[in-house]
Design a protein around this motif. Structure first.
Motif, PDB file in Angstrom:
ATOM      1  N   THR A 146       0.818  -1.210   0.000  1.00  0.00           N
ATOM      2  CA  THR A 146       0.000   0.000   0.000  1.00  0.00           C
ATOM      3  C   THR A 146       0.855   1.265   0.000  1.00  0.00           C
ATOM      4  OG1 THR A 146      -1.710  -1.182   1.214  1.00  0.00           O
ATOM      5  CG2 THR A 146      -1.868   1.199   1.195  1.00  0.00           C
ATOM      6  N   SER A 147       2.030   1.185   0.609  1.00  0.00           N
ATOM      7  CA  SER A 147       2.905   2.355   0.668  1.00  0.00           C
ATOM      8  C   SER A 147       3.935   2.368  -0.461  1.00  0.00           C
ATOM      9  CB  SER A 147       3.637   2.400   2.019  1.00  0.00           C
ATOM     10  OG  SER A 147       4.415   1.224   2.182  1.00  0.00           O
ATOM     11  N   SER A 148       3.843   1.392  -1.372  1.00  0.00           N
ATOM     12  CA  SER A 148       4.796   1.308  -2.471  1.00  0.00           C
ATOM     13  C   SER A 148       4.348   2.194  -3.625  1.00  0.00           C
ATOM     14  CB  SER A 148       4.912  -0.141  -2.951  1.00  0.00           C
ATOM     15  OG  SER A 148       5.552  -0.208  -4.200  1.00  0.00           O
ATOM     16  N   ILE A 185      -7.600   2.997  -3.867  1.00  0.00           N
ATOM     17  CA  ILE A 185      -6.146   2.778  -3.854  1.00  0.00           C
ATOM     18  C   ILE A 185      -5.418   4.105  -3.656  1.00  0.00           C
ATOM     19  CG2 ILE A 185      -4.176   2.056  -5.246  1.00  0.00           C
ATOM     20  CD1 ILE A 185      -6.126   0.055  -6.615  1.00  0.00           C
ATOM     21  N   ALA A 186      -5.852   5.128  -4.373  1.00  0.00           N
ATOM     22  CA  ALA A 186      -5.235   6.449  -4.241  1.00  0.00           C
ATOM     23  C   ALA A 186      -5.417   7.001  -2.831  1.00  0.00           C
ATOM     24  CB  ALA A 186      -5.834   7.407  -5.264  1.00  0.00           C
ATOM     25  N   GLN A 187      -6.595   6.785  -2.247  1.00  0.00           N
ATOM     26  CA  GLN A 187      -6.859   7.256  -0.889  1.00  0.00           C
ATOM     27  C   GLN A 187      -5.960   6.541   0.126  1.00  0.00           C
ATOM     28  OE1 GLN A 187      -8.738   9.679   0.126  1.00  0.00           O
ATOM     29  NE2 GLN A 187      -8.586   9.333   2.340  1.00  0.00           N
ATOM     30  N   ASP A 188      -5.832   5.214  -0.015  1.00  0.00           N
ATOM     31  CA  ASP A 188      -4.981   4.447   0.902  1.00  0.00           C
ATOM     32  C   ASP A 188      -3.521   4.896   0.806  1.00  0.00           C
ATOM     33  OD1 ASP A 188      -7.176   3.020   1.712  1.00  0.00           O
ATOM     34  OD2 ASP A 188      -6.778   1.280   0.431  1.00  0.00           O
ATOM     35  N   PHE A 189      -3.074   5.151  -0.422  1.00  0.00           N
ATOM     36  CA  PHE A 189      -1.690   5.574  -0.616  1.00  0.00           C
ATOM     37  C   PHE A 189      -1.449   6.938   0.030  1.00  0.00           C
ATOM     38  CE2 PHE A 189       1.694   7.517  -3.245  1.00  0.00           C
ATOM     39  CZ  PHE A 189       2.698   6.588  -2.995  1.00  0.00           C
ATOM     40  N   SER A 190      -2.404   7.841  -0.141  1.00  0.00           N
ATOM     41  CA  SER A 190      -2.282   9.172   0.451  1.00  0.00           C
ATOM     42  C   SER A 190      -2.233   9.096   1.970  1.00  0.00           C
ATOM     43  CB  SER A 190      -3.450  10.050  -0.009  1.00  0.00           C
ATOM     44  OG  SER A 190      -3.363  11.345   0.538  1.00  0.00           O
ATOM     45  N   SER A 210      -1.834  11.594  -5.766  1.00  0.00           N
ATOM     46  CA  SER A 210      -2.823  10.613  -5.292  1.00  0.00           C
ATOM     47  C   SER A 210      -4.169  11.280  -5.035  1.00  0.00           C
ATOM     48  CB  SER A 210      -2.315   9.917  -4.020  1.00  0.00           C
ATOM     49  OG  SER A 210      -2.162  10.852  -2.962  1.00  0.00           O
ATOM     50  N   ALA A 211      -4.147  12.512  -4.502  1.00  0.00           N
ATOM     51  CA  ALA A 211      -5.408  13.231  -4.281  1.00  0.00           C
ATOM     52  C   ALA A 211      -6.089  13.532  -5.610  1.00  0.00           C
ATOM     53  CB  ALA A 211      -5.145  14.526  -3.519  1.00  0.00           C
ATOM     54  N   HIS A 212      -5.285  13.929  -6.587  1.00  0.00           N
ATOM     55  CA  HIS A 212      -5.833  14.196  -7.926  1.00  0.00           C
ATOM     56  C   HIS A 212      -6.480  12.940  -8.511  1.00  0.00           C
ATOM     57  CE1 HIS A 212      -6.107  15.120 -12.176  1.00  0.00           C
ATOM     58  NE2 HIS A 212      -5.289  14.115 -12.432  1.00  0.00           N
ATOM     59  N   LEU A 213      -5.779  11.820  -8.416  1.00  0.00           N
ATOM     60  CA  LEU A 213      -6.304  10.575  -8.985  1.00  0.00           C
ATOM     61  C   LEU A 213      -7.551  10.100  -8.233  1.00  0.00           C
ATOM     62  CD1 LEU A 213      -2.981   8.677  -9.762  1.00  0.00           C
ATOM     63  CD2 LEU A 213      -4.566   9.721 -11.388  1.00  0.00           C
TER      64      LEU A 213
END
Length: 479
Positions: A146-148, A185-190, A210-213
């Motif tokens: 998730t952090s990758s 996925i983008a939310q988790d990464f952010s 990530s916020a944009h996506l």
């Protein structure tokens, strides 16, 4: 010139890394350096494949995916050989390394399945594309994944393209699910980046991306919800979905407006298209309710939103700007024409319904007036229909009885004093009436005329037999 030198340098480094990795053949040579090199090379290959996917470069995608598969499968084979040796210096790390390698290989397989689906769709095999996506295995993520950055890039790319394929094949429910997954996925990464103790400038940039996506895929998801609701005629829910899509597109626009203005203009245009879609759903509601003035105003606003979207495209210097401009203009013209024609049809249908309602009221009044002399009172349409049916049944029974009486005429006249020729003529007419197939109105008219003929015979002073007199009295009911 400098760019060419950099490219050649990167290209040489790439092939040098491949050669270095391929040189490792024995479990004794397996090391942390080798394992990291495999991860780096695979990451480069998959990233290049992801970029090529958006450019629809088939050869580059397949080349990178094939090479990534070869490198990772060789790595897995060497890992298994190392794991069989409990005395290997890295024995304690083998399980962790193997789990990660398998997850990355599964991710590559999933990416390849999506690409094959995209190729099917591009070749006009939409059903095959959807079937391939449905059969593609899901990729489970760990906290480390998730952090990758690579995992984030690939998963968002895969789900985004999957959503676009399903959208093109009009699988709106599947497209919405894919876009929702990409947003999640983008939310988790952010969130993973936000939880770090120290945030670098690169982390801030990644959070912005990530916020944009997340906003962009949420907007896509709302648009799929809009398409679903429109197709089912749920215009109220469609209004809400389109409005939410417009807001999400604006959020996506604001997140990259300063950094990527070329794309930001397209997203801003998409927000106006969503407003137009909100107006389309609202216009359908007003048309259903017969609010012609409101519908007309909404049609004008729809045209205005599409024109604004078109002008937003002109602000972009992207090569596809003119194509997008034409698409918005054509969409606006098509929807305005369609809605105005629909309003014209609705108005004509409403006018016709009002005419039919007036005719029905007049018919109801006429039937009531006709049934009144017979002492029949009706209070509603149901009673009217019932009463008319009863009257029809009575008339039908009368007709049946009269036909039966007419069949008895020849025998009844046989012993009468009526002249032979006249008697034969009356008998033949009675048989024709009894066996004829004319409608009721014609039948009763002819029977009335026939009964008048019998009555004329009586008026000549002819003595009629008792049966004839009885028949004449029965026939007199049609007068």
């Amino acid at each position: 010139m400098n760019n060419e030198i950099e490219f050649n340098s990167a290209n040489n480094a790439h092939y040098s890394l491949i050669a270095k990795i391929d040189a490792v053949q024995s479990p004794i040579e397996f090391s942390h350096e080798y394992d990291s090199a495999v991860d780096d090379l695979e990451g480069n290959l998959l990233s290049a494949a992801a970029e090529a996917m958006f450019q629809l470069n088939i050869d580059v995608v397949l080349e990178n995916l094939t090479e990534a598969k070869r490198v990772r499968r060789n790595h897995l084979d060497l890992l298994d050989r190392c794991a069989a040796d409990p005395l290997h210096p890295m024995a304690s790390d083998m399980t962790h390394l193997r789990d990660y390698a398998i997850r990355m290989d599964n991710l590559r397989e999933h990416m390849q399945a999506v690409w094959e689906a995209l190729k099917d769709y591009a070749q006009g095999r939409g059903v095959d594309a959807l079937r391939r996506l449905d059969q593609a295995s899901t990729v489970a993520a760990t906290e480390e994944d998730t952090s990758s950055v690579l995992y984030f890039q690939l998963r968002v790319t895969i789900e985004n393209i999957s959503g676009m394929i399903r959208r093109g094949a009009m699988d709106y429910a599947g497209a919405r699910a894919a876009f929702d997954r990409a947003a999640a996925i983008a939310q988790d990464f952010s969130e993973a980046l936000s939880g770090q103790p120290e945030e670098s400038e690169a982390d801030v940039d990644l959070r912005t991306v990530s916020a944009h996506l997340r906003h962009l895929n949420e907007a896509h998801s709302y648009q799929m919800q809009y398409e679903q609701q429109i197709s089912m005629g749920d215009y109220v829910s469609a209004v809400e979905a389109a409005h939410a899509a417009s807001i999400s597109y604006l959020q996506a626009t604001n997140s990259i407006e300063s950094s990527v203005p070329v794309i930001a203009n397209f997203l801003h245009a998409a927000s106006f298209e969503a407003l137009a879609q909100e107006g389309i759903a609202n216009a359908n509601i007003q048309l259903e309710q017969g609010n012609w003035d409101s519908a007309s105003e909404l049609i004008k606003s729809i045209q205005g939103h599409y024109q604004t979207a078109s002008r937003m495209c002109l602000r972009s210097r992207h090569p596809s700007a003119s194509v997008m401009q034409e698409r918005f203009l054509n969409s606006g013209s098509a929807w305005v024409t369609r809605l105005r024609r629909q309003m014209d049809r609705e108005q004509k249908h409403l006018a016709r319904i009002e005419e039919l309602q007036l005719e029905l009221r007049n018919l109801y009044g006429s039937v009531c007036n006709a049934l009144g002399p017979a002492g029949v009172v009706v209070n509603n349409a149901t009673e009217m229909v019932t009463s008319v049916k009863q009257q029809v049944e009575v008339v039908s029974r009368v007709e049946t009885n009269i036909r039966s009486l007419l069949r008895e005429i020849p025998d009844a006249l046989a012993n009468s004093d009526i002249p032979h020729n006249e008697r034969e003529e009356l008998s033949a007419e009675a048989v024709r009436l009894a066996e004829g197939e004319s409608d009721q109105a014609t039948f009763f008219t002819r029977v009335r005329k026939f009964a008048e003929g019998l009555a004329t015979a009586l008026g000549k002073g002819v003595e009629l037999a008792t049966p004839v007199v009885a028949l004449l009295k029965s026939l007199s009911i049609v007068k």
